[in-house]
Scaffold this active site. Structure first.
Site, PDB file in Angstrom:
ATOM      1  N   THR A 118      18.484 -11.406  -5.526  1.00 26.93           N
ATOM      2  CA  THR A 118      18.465 -12.472  -6.547  1.00 26.93           C
ATOM      3  C   THR A 118      19.798 -12.542  -7.296  1.00 26.93           C
ATOM      4  O   THR A 118      20.278 -13.625  -7.625  1.00 26.93           O
ATOM      5  CB  THR A 118      17.345 -12.227  -7.591  1.00 26.93           C
ATOM      6  OG1 THR A 118      17.345 -10.839  -7.933  1.00 26.93           O
ATOM      7  CG2 THR A 118      15.990 -12.616  -7.049  1.00 26.93           C
ATOM      8  N   GLY A 119      20.385 -11.367  -7.557  1.00 29.83           N
ATOM      9  CA  GLY A 119      21.633 -11.329  -8.333  1.00 29.83           C
ATOM     10  C   GLY A 119      22.786 -11.963  -7.560  1.00 29.83           C
ATOM     11  O   GLY A 119      23.545 -12.777  -8.101  1.00 29.83           O
TER      12      GLY A 119
ATOM     13  N   LYS B  54      21.839 -10.418 -17.041  1.00 30.63           N
ATOM     14  CA  LYS B  54      20.619 -10.856 -16.339  1.00 30.63           C
ATOM     15  C   LYS B  54      19.450  -9.937 -16.679  1.00 30.63           C
ATOM     16  O   LYS B  54      19.582  -8.724 -16.660  1.00 30.63           O
ATOM     17  CB  LYS B  54      20.839 -10.827 -14.829  1.00 30.63           C
ATOM     18  CG  LYS B  54      21.940 -11.741 -14.347  1.00 30.63           C
ATOM     19  CD  LYS B  54      22.214 -11.540 -12.870  1.00 30.63           C
ATOM     20  CE  LYS B  54      22.791 -10.175 -12.568  1.00 30.63           C
ATOM     21  NZ  LYS B  54      23.278 -10.045 -11.188  1.00 30.63           N
TER      22      LYS B  54
ATOM     23  N   THR C 166      12.372 -10.139  -4.124  1.00 30.01           N
ATOM     24  CA  THR C 166      13.469 -10.377  -5.072  1.00 30.01           C
ATOM     25  C   THR C 166      14.779  -9.728  -4.619  1.00 30.01           C
ATOM     26  O   THR C 166      15.725  -9.634  -5.404  1.00 30.01           O
ATOM     27  CB  THR C 166      13.111  -9.828  -6.466  1.00 30.01           C
ATOM     28  OG1 THR C 166      12.817  -8.432  -6.331  1.00 30.01           O
ATOM     29  CG2 THR C 166      11.925 -10.535  -7.068  1.00 30.01           C
TER      30      THR C 166
HETATM   31  N1  LIG Z   1      10.532 -12.115 -10.557  1.00 32.21           N
HETATM   32  C1  LIG Z   1      11.445 -12.979 -10.976  1.00 32.21           C
HETATM   33  N2  LIG Z   1      11.090 -14.245 -11.298  1.00 32.21           N
HETATM   34  C2  LIG Z   1      12.007 -15.148 -11.708  1.00 32.21           C
HETATM   35  N3  LIG Z   1      13.306 -14.872 -11.832  1.00 32.21           N
HETATM   36  C3  LIG Z   1      13.737 -13.630 -11.526  1.00 32.21           C
HETATM   37  C4  LIG Z   1      12.841 -12.619 -11.078  1.00 32.21           C
HETATM   38  N4  LIG Z   1      13.551 -11.491 -10.836  1.00 32.21           N
HETATM   39  C5  LIG Z   1      14.840 -11.789 -11.110  1.00 32.21           C
HETATM   40  N5  LIG Z   1      14.959 -13.073 -11.556  1.00 32.21           N
HETATM   41  C6  LIG Z   1      16.179 -13.782 -11.916  1.00 32.21           C
HETATM   42  O1  LIG Z   1      17.089 -13.596 -10.844  1.00 32.21           O
HETATM   43  C7  LIG Z   1      18.414 -13.513 -11.325  1.00 32.21           C
HETATM   44  C8  LIG Z   1      19.019 -12.175 -10.884  1.00 32.21           C
HETATM   45  O2  LIG Z   1      18.620 -11.191 -11.812  1.00 32.21           O
HETATM   46  P1  LIG Z   1      18.429  -9.662 -11.504  1.00 32.21           P
HETATM   47  O3  LIG Z   1      18.318  -9.020 -12.843  1.00 32.21           O
HETATM   48  O4  LIG Z   1      17.316  -9.494 -10.546  1.00 32.21           O
HETATM   49  O5  LIG Z   1      19.817  -9.330 -10.807  1.00 32.21           O
HETATM   50  P2  LIG Z   1      20.230  -8.131  -9.874  1.00 32.21           P
HETATM   51  O6  LIG Z   1      19.537  -6.904 -10.322  1.00 32.21           O
HETATM   52  O7  LIG Z   1      21.698  -8.137  -9.855  1.00 32.21           O
HETATM   53  O8  LIG Z   1      19.664  -8.593  -8.456  1.00 32.21           O
HETATM   54  P3  LIG Z   1      19.969  -7.936  -6.998  1.00 32.21           P
HETATM   55  O9  LIG Z   1      20.575  -6.628  -7.213  1.00 32.21           O
HETATM   56  O10 LIG Z   1      18.637  -7.927  -6.318  1.00 32.21           O
HETATM   57  O11 LIG Z   1      20.873  -8.879  -6.279  1.00 32.21           O
HETATM   58  C9  LIG Z   1      18.305 -13.658 -12.827  1.00 32.21           C
HETATM   59  O12 LIG Z   1      18.496 -15.015 -13.158  1.00 32.21           O
HETATM   60  C10 LIG Z   1      16.894 -13.218 -13.132  1.00 32.21           C
HETATM   61  O13 LIG Z   1      16.420 -13.751 -14.336  1.00 32.21           O
HETATM   62 MG   LIG Z   2      22.969  -7.320  -8.679  1.00 29.84          MG
END
Ligand SMILES: Nc1ncnc2c1ncn2[C@@H]1O[C@H](COP(=O)(O)OP(=O)(O)OP(=O)(O)O)[C@@H](O)[C@H]1O
Ligand SMILES: [Mg+2]
Ligand SMILES: Cc1ncc(CO)c(N)n1
Length: 512
Positions: A227-228, A191, A224
């Site tokens: 999101t993950g 991601k 955000t």
């Molecule tokens: N500002 C943004 N706009 C659109 N999509 C986003 C944005 N930030 C994250 N994403 C999407 O959200 C999803 C989760 O990605 P991210 O890299 O944020 O994961 P993460 O770090 O594991 O998240 P978290 O730890 O907050 O749960 C991915 O599909 C990423 O592309």
């Molecule tokens: Mg995560």
């Protein structure tokens, strides 16, 4: 111990719902972790059961504390769910100790599930550690080989590879995906939410043969957090519904983008990692708090129902008519437009909705649930041959107003059972507005009012000359009169409405 089936319905495919079990940590701020998983699955129409591995004290600023659940008790939760509920997919989030990963992988071997989605949570978006490096070996050796898909973010991908290389480009993400694939999962999604070099949010999927890039606009928002977790849960939900991993990722990515975009401006908490709105409803309800109030039976006092032919005759727009009726003192408005196309009806409905909301007057649509939903009306009014009230209630939810036209005590009883809020009873007098309409008279109105468990508004041929006769019946539940011609088939709508209002208030006053 396997489940003993004593309920034949449990095995009947028609009654089975798609089901994800999430094995993850609780997030007290409810944007990530178990709470995000529940909301994402609910939003996608999939049941979600939960095994909690840790409780975090967390908010939009960061993680203040972590309490790890004893691994035997994680095992007990796993056993409870897996031995009974047969989830289609298991999705993992925060797995904070090697012991928990071991118990989980043993359970997954004992109780076979359709698919395993592993979100290798290690660091929160705020940068706090949720699982230290002691779990890396367990992830690699025990869990990834069982996974249908693993979804690391940039930092997690480099931690899993253990090479200390920071991922900075899409090419780096591809290379990382390929190397993680060699550890054993069937698919790897790296991601790119944190890929600051990219103006889009790019994720890279590798299925062992091909690379796929999923791109969305990078939404400018503070919200955000989680999101993950949400992406992984949504992938699990779609797989539980029967999608391939590829389609599931595509839908999940779109869902996260849409939810972030919808939530970009909401404010919950003072930190820089706000939660977003998985169900995409909070923004509307925040506005609603200021402008919408619950339906009150006294709203039925002077009920104005529009008529397109009358507006044409007098050369007025629907919205001008509605504005006039409200100026004159109408207490509720119903748009009843039988002769215009859907597009024009919707445009008129949107304008009238704004006028009514501005004045704090409830706004209903006759018959057309689609229009009511599209313009966010306060409710609908339906006849005996329209959509059944019970189905309308399911479509509109618990808070919208539903009125039903009833001529008999039996119909009034049914409207109540079906979840209506009020009934309209008539025609009280003969009327030209509705063709072939049976007149029930004051006697019919009286018997319906006595039988009804809902508030009643009288309709049909009522105007200044006879409103008093109706209201002086002073029967239980009668709350007002509904009019069409008496206000809309007149030169000046507001002054006619005002005169009628006077008569109504005098009659009600005289009765009281
Ligand atoms: N500002 C943004 N706009 C659109 N999509 C986003 C944005 N930030 C994250 N994403 C999407 O959200 C999803 C989760 O990605 P991210 O890299 O944020 O994961 P993460 O770090 O594991 O998240 P978290 O730890 O907050 O749960 C991915 O599909 C990423 O592309
Ligand atoms: Mg995560
Ligand atoms: C409990 C929990 N799981 C996962 C994440 C990753 O965002 C988080 N912040 N909190």
């Amino acid at each position: 111990m396997r489940r003993e089936v004593d309920d034949p319905l449990a095995e009947d495919a028609r009654f089975r719902v798609p089901h994800v079990l999430t094995v993850a940590g609780s997030d007290s701020c409810a944007g990530a972790g178990i709470q995000a998983d529940l909301k994402a699955c609910a939003a996608r129409g999939v049941y979600c059961s939960t095994v909690i591995t840790a409780i975090t004290a967390q908010n939009t600023v960061g993680v203040q504390g972590v309490s790890i659940v004893d691994e035997e008790f994680v095992g007990e939760q796993l056993n409870s769910v897996l031995s009974d509920m047969c989830p289609d997919v298991v999705k993992t989030g925060m797995l904070p100790s090697p012991g928990i990963i071991k118990i989980l992988s043993q359970s997954l071997k004992e109780f076979r599930v359709g698919a395993l989605v592993v979100d290798p949570v290690m660091v929160s978006t705020s940068g706090d550690v949720l699982a230290d490096s002691s779990v890396l070996a367990s992830f690699r050796e025990e869990l990834l080989p069982l996974a249908d898909i693993v979804t690391p973010n940039l930092k997690e991908a480099s931690a899993l590879l253990g090479d200390g290389i920071t991922l900075e480009t899409v090419a780096d993400m591809r290379s990382a995906a390929k190397h993680i694939y060699e550890i054993g999962p069937r698919n790897v999604l790296v991601k790119g939410g944190d890929l600051s070099a990219s103006s889009d949010a790019v994720d890279v999927l590798f299925d062992g043969k091909n690379f796929y890039e999923f791109r969305s606009a990078r939404i400018k928002t503070l919200n955000t957090h989680g999101t993950g977790c949400t992406l992984a849960s949504c992938i699990a939900a779609e797989v539980a519904r029967g999608s391939s991993v590829f389609s599931a990722v595509k839908i999940a990515k779109r869902y996260v983008e849409t939810a972030l975009d919808y939530s970009r401006d909401i404010r919950i908490g003072g930190g820089h990692q706000g939660p977003f709105d998985h169900l995409m409803k909070l923004k509307n309800s925040a506005l609603d708090l200021h402008v919408r109030r619950p339906f009150d039976p006294s709203d039925l006092l002077l009920y104005a129902v529009t008529d397109s032919r009358m507006n044409q005759k007098w050369g007025r727009s629907i919205s001008d008519s509605v504005e006039g009726a409200i100026q004159g003192g109408a207490t509720i408005i119903q748009l009843r437009e039988k002769e215009i196309g859907t597009n024009d009806f919707l445009e008129a409905a949107k304008t009238c909705q704004q006028i009514c909301r501005h004045h704090g007057v409830p706004f209903l649509i006759n018959d057309r649930i689609d229009i009511a939903l599209a313009c966010d009306a306060d409710g609908i009014h339906i006849g005996q041959s329209d959509m059944p009230a019970r189905v309308a209630r399911t479509l509109l939810g618990p808070d919208k107003v539903i009125g039903v036209s009833c001529k008999t005590p039996q119909q009034a009883e049914k409207a109540w059972i079906d979840g209506a809020d009020y009934i309209g009873c008539g025609g009280v007098y003969p009327t030209n507005t509705k063709e072939n309409n049976i007149t029930v008279g004051l006697d019919g109105l009286t018997s319906v009012c006595f039988a009804s468990k809902l508030p009643v508004v009288a309709i049909g041929g009522i105007g200044i000359s006879n409103a008093q006769n109706v209201l002086e019946l002073a029967v239980p539940n009668l709350k007002g009169v509904a009019v069409v011609s008496a206000v809309f088939d007149r030169e000046c709508i507001s002054s006619e409405t005002q005169k009628l209002k006077r008569v109504i208030l005098d009659s009600v006053g005289a009765v009281k």
